[in-house]
Design a protein around this motif. Structure first.
Motif, short mmCIF file in Angstrom:
data_model
loop_
_atom_site.label_atom_id
_atom_site.label_comp_id
_atom_site.label_asym_id
_atom_site.label_seq_id
_atom_site.Cartn_x
_atom_site.Cartn_y
_atom_site.Cartn_z
N ASN A 56 0.84 -1.21 0.00
CA ASN A 56 0.00 0.00 0.00
C ASN A 56 0.87 1.26 0.00
OD1 ASN A 56 0.45 0.86 2.84
ND2 ASN A 56 -0.65 -1.04 3.31
N GLY A 57 0.21 2.39 -0.21
CA GLY A 57 0.93 3.65 -0.32
C GLY A 57 1.48 4.13 1.01
N ILE A 61 5.66 4.95 2.11
CA ILE A 61 6.30 6.09 2.79
C ILE A 61 7.18 5.59 3.94
CG2 ILE A 61 5.97 8.34 3.90
CD1 ILE A 61 3.14 8.41 2.73
N THR A 80 -2.45 17.37 3.90
CA THR A 80 -2.31 16.07 3.26
C THR A 80 -3.19 15.07 3.97
OG1 THR A 80 -0.71 14.37 2.61
CG2 THR A 80 -0.31 15.44 4.72
N PHE A 81 -3.17 13.85 3.45
CA PHE A 81 -3.90 12.74 4.07
C PHE A 81 -3.12 12.28 5.31
CE2 PHE A 81 -4.89 8.05 3.91
CZ PHE A 81 -6.16 8.18 4.42
N SER A 83 -1.93 9.68 6.35
CA SER A 83 -0.81 8.74 6.13
C SER A 83 0.57 9.41 6.16
CB SER A 83 -1.03 8.07 4.78
OG SER A 83 0.06 7.29 4.42
N THR A 84 0.70 10.57 5.51
CA THR A 84 2.02 11.20 5.37
C THR A 84 2.62 11.49 6.75
OG1 THR A 84 0.97 12.38 3.53
CG2 THR A 84 3.23 12.98 4.05
N VAL A 126 4.38 16.91 -0.43
CA VAL A 126 3.33 16.10 -1.06
C VAL A 126 2.87 16.79 -2.35
CG1 VAL A 126 1.02 15.10 -0.75
CG2 VAL A 126 2.55 15.33 1.23
N ASP A 152 5.86 12.47 -1.32
CA ASP A 152 4.64 11.67 -1.27
C ASP A 152 3.91 11.99 -2.58
OD1 ASP A 152 2.13 10.59 -0.98
OD2 ASP A 152 1.90 11.19 1.12
N ALA A 154 1.59 10.10 -3.94
CA ALA A 154 0.44 9.18 -3.96
C ALA A 154 -0.60 9.55 -5.01
CB ALA A 154 -0.22 9.16 -2.58
N SER A 176 0.64 5.61 -4.34
CA SER A 176 -0.45 4.77 -3.85
C SER A 176 -1.24 4.21 -5.02
CB SER A 176 -1.39 5.58 -2.96
OG SER A 176 -2.58 4.84 -2.72
N PHE A 177 -1.53 2.91 -4.93
CA PHE A 177 -2.41 2.28 -5.93
C PHE A 177 -3.68 1.81 -5.24
CE2 PHE A 177 1.95 0.46 -7.46
CZ PHE A 177 2.35 1.71 -7.93
N LYS A 181 -7.69 5.65 -5.80
CA LYS A 181 -6.78 6.47 -6.59
C LYS A 181 -7.01 6.25 -8.09
CE LYS A 181 -4.26 8.08 -3.02
NZ LYS A 181 -4.79 7.74 -1.70
N GLY A 188 -2.27 -1.16 -2.78
CA GLY A 188 -0.94 -1.30 -3.38
C GLY A 188 -0.21 0.02 -3.39
N TYR A 310 -11.69 17.56 1.85
CA TYR A 310 -10.40 16.90 1.65
C TYR A 310 -9.39 17.97 1.25
CZ TYR A 310 -7.97 12.58 0.12
OH TYR A 310 -7.14 11.52 -0.02
C1 LIG Z 1 -3.79 7.61 -0.35
C2 LIG Z 1 -2.67 8.35 0.22
C3 LIG Z 1 -1.64 7.75 0.94
C4 LIG Z 1 -1.69 6.33 1.41
O1 LIG Z 1 -1.88 5.41 0.41
P1 LIG Z 1 -2.62 4.02 0.69
O2 LIG Z 1 -2.34 3.24 -0.56
O3 LIG Z 1 -4.07 4.30 0.91
O4 LIG Z 1 -1.97 3.39 1.89
C5 LIG Z 1 -0.56 8.52 1.33
N1 LIG Z 1 -0.50 9.83 1.06
C6 LIG Z 1 -1.49 10.47 0.40
C7 LIG Z 1 -1.33 11.93 0.11
C8 LIG Z 1 -2.61 9.76 -0.02
O5 LIG Z 1 -3.63 10.40 -0.62
#
Ligand SMILES: *Cc1c(COP(=O)(O)O)cnc(C)c1O
Length: 372
Positions: A56-57, A61, A80-81, A83-84, A126, A152, A154, A176-177, A181, A188, A310
């Protein structure tokens, strides 16, 4: 209800044909033939010298940060989301939040240098909504201060900047896949780089630290991409160009219909960028519209359209980070996060839905003018 996005899927028969070989080979995972083929194709699409595919994305990172063996502080964006920022903190690093450029919503290069301390080891910007960061200036700042740059990326699969995929820039870039996305393997991701040493480290880290010679040389994890996910990627990749074209047509419709909509600001298109049209963000100006972003979202929702706030709130404003470390003020990012929303956008979103959304947005401004 029309949602903000809808995952692209290949025809069922296409996927069934793609996974048939898996029943013949019994190779389900661990860098099988589907993975190898997808890896080669994604490397080419992203203009990457080296690429590793992962599960995963987010893990992309974390792997990138671990491969660089960073310590201390990482200058990053709060716009950002989750995750970052989570990835930085989960890797034992301290995020230092840099404000954003109000137009692009990417890290403002003018504000990076004042945040650099002796503890700074990297910059993690990002390419938010597929808006490309100021890559040249960030590279110059990083070089001057001996910092690593991890993008990032993604949101950028299928895009180019100055003719190259976004895997060509930075020390490492992560992709990110995910199902939501533009390009999906269900779950992925990928990490690109141009150094053999880094790519070997990425390979071993995502496979328990086991290297090509079956020696355990690192404290790795398991973030491998399975053959079923790679097969989905191979199918979706065949249709990527068409899907981006369909997204583009929809974005053009939105742009035309909202060009003169009072109180609604659009993001300008970016020079040197061939977009993948991943998102359609708009900014709501309360003074001109009479109602704020949250109220606009609510009106759309009442009419059956689910727009997303978002990116709101900023990651630096998440409850889980309060009191954990000093959080830098980022007033531009804060203001933009209170104005922004992304409108529904996916390859088979119906034209009439787009026009209806735009009609609602126009009517909000008209109501205001009548009241005034
Ligand atoms: C979607 C996303 C991620 C994480 O990716 P996943 O594949 O969902 O784990 C990280 N950074 C940003 C900016 C994203 O939009």
């Amino acid at each position: 209800m029309i949602y903000v996005t809808k995952s692209s899927l290949p025809e069922f028969e296409e996927y069934a044909a793609e996974i048939k070989e898996i029943w013949e080979s019994h190779r389900l995972t661990n860098m099988g033939p589907k993975y190898e083929l997808l890896k080669e194709k994604m490397g080419a699409l992203l203009s990457a010298e080296r690429i590793e595919l992962v599960n995963n994305g987010h893990m992309a990172i974390e792997l990138a940060l671990q491969a660089l063996e960073l310590e201390g502080e990482v200058i990053t964006t709060p716009f950002t989301f989750a995750s970052t920022t989570h990835a930085i903190i989960r890797c034992g690093l301290t995020p230092v939040f840099c404000d954003i450029d109000p137009v692009r919503c990417t890290m403002d290069p003018d504000k990076i240098e004042s945040l650099i301390t002796p503890k700074t080891s990297a910059i993690l910007p990002v390419h938010v909504y597929g808006q490309i960061c100021d890559i040249e200036r960030i590279a110059r700042i990083a070089e001057k201060h001996h910092l690593k740059v991890i993008y990032d990326a993604a949101h950028t699969v299928g895009e180019t900047y100055k003719g190259k995929g976004l895997g060509a820039y930075g020390d490492l870039s992560t992709f990110s896949f995910h199902a939501t996305k533009v390009f999906s393997t269900c779950e992925g991701g990928g990490v690109t780089c141009s150094s053999d040493r880094l790519s070997e480290r990425l390979y071993t880290l995502q496979n328990f630290g086991i290297n090509m010679d079956a020696e355990v040389v690192g404290i790795g994890m398991n973030s491998k991409m399975s053959e079923f996910h790679a097969a989905m990627g191979l199918c979706n990749l065949r249709h990527l160009e068409e899907m981006i074209q369909r997204r583009k047509e929809r974005v053009e419709l939105y742009r035309k219909a909202l060009a003169d909509c009072p109180g609604i600001e659009l993001m300008p298109e970016q020079e040197h960028v061939v977009s993948n049209y991943a998102y359609f963000p708009i900014f709501v100006h309360k003074e001109a519209l009479g109602i704020d972003r949250d109220q606009v979202c609510a009106v759309l929702y009442e009419n059956g359209f689910f727009a997303r706030k978002y990116f709101y709130p900023l990651t630096s404003e998440f409850p889980c980070y309060q009191g954990k470390f000093p959080i830098q003020e980022t007033p531009v990012a804060h203001e933009r996060s209170t104005q922004v929303m992304t409108l529904p956008l996916y390859p088979d979103l119906e034209e009439e839905n787009i026009l209806e959304i735009c009609r609602i947005l126009h009517s909000l401004g008209k109501q205001r003018r009548i009241q005034v």
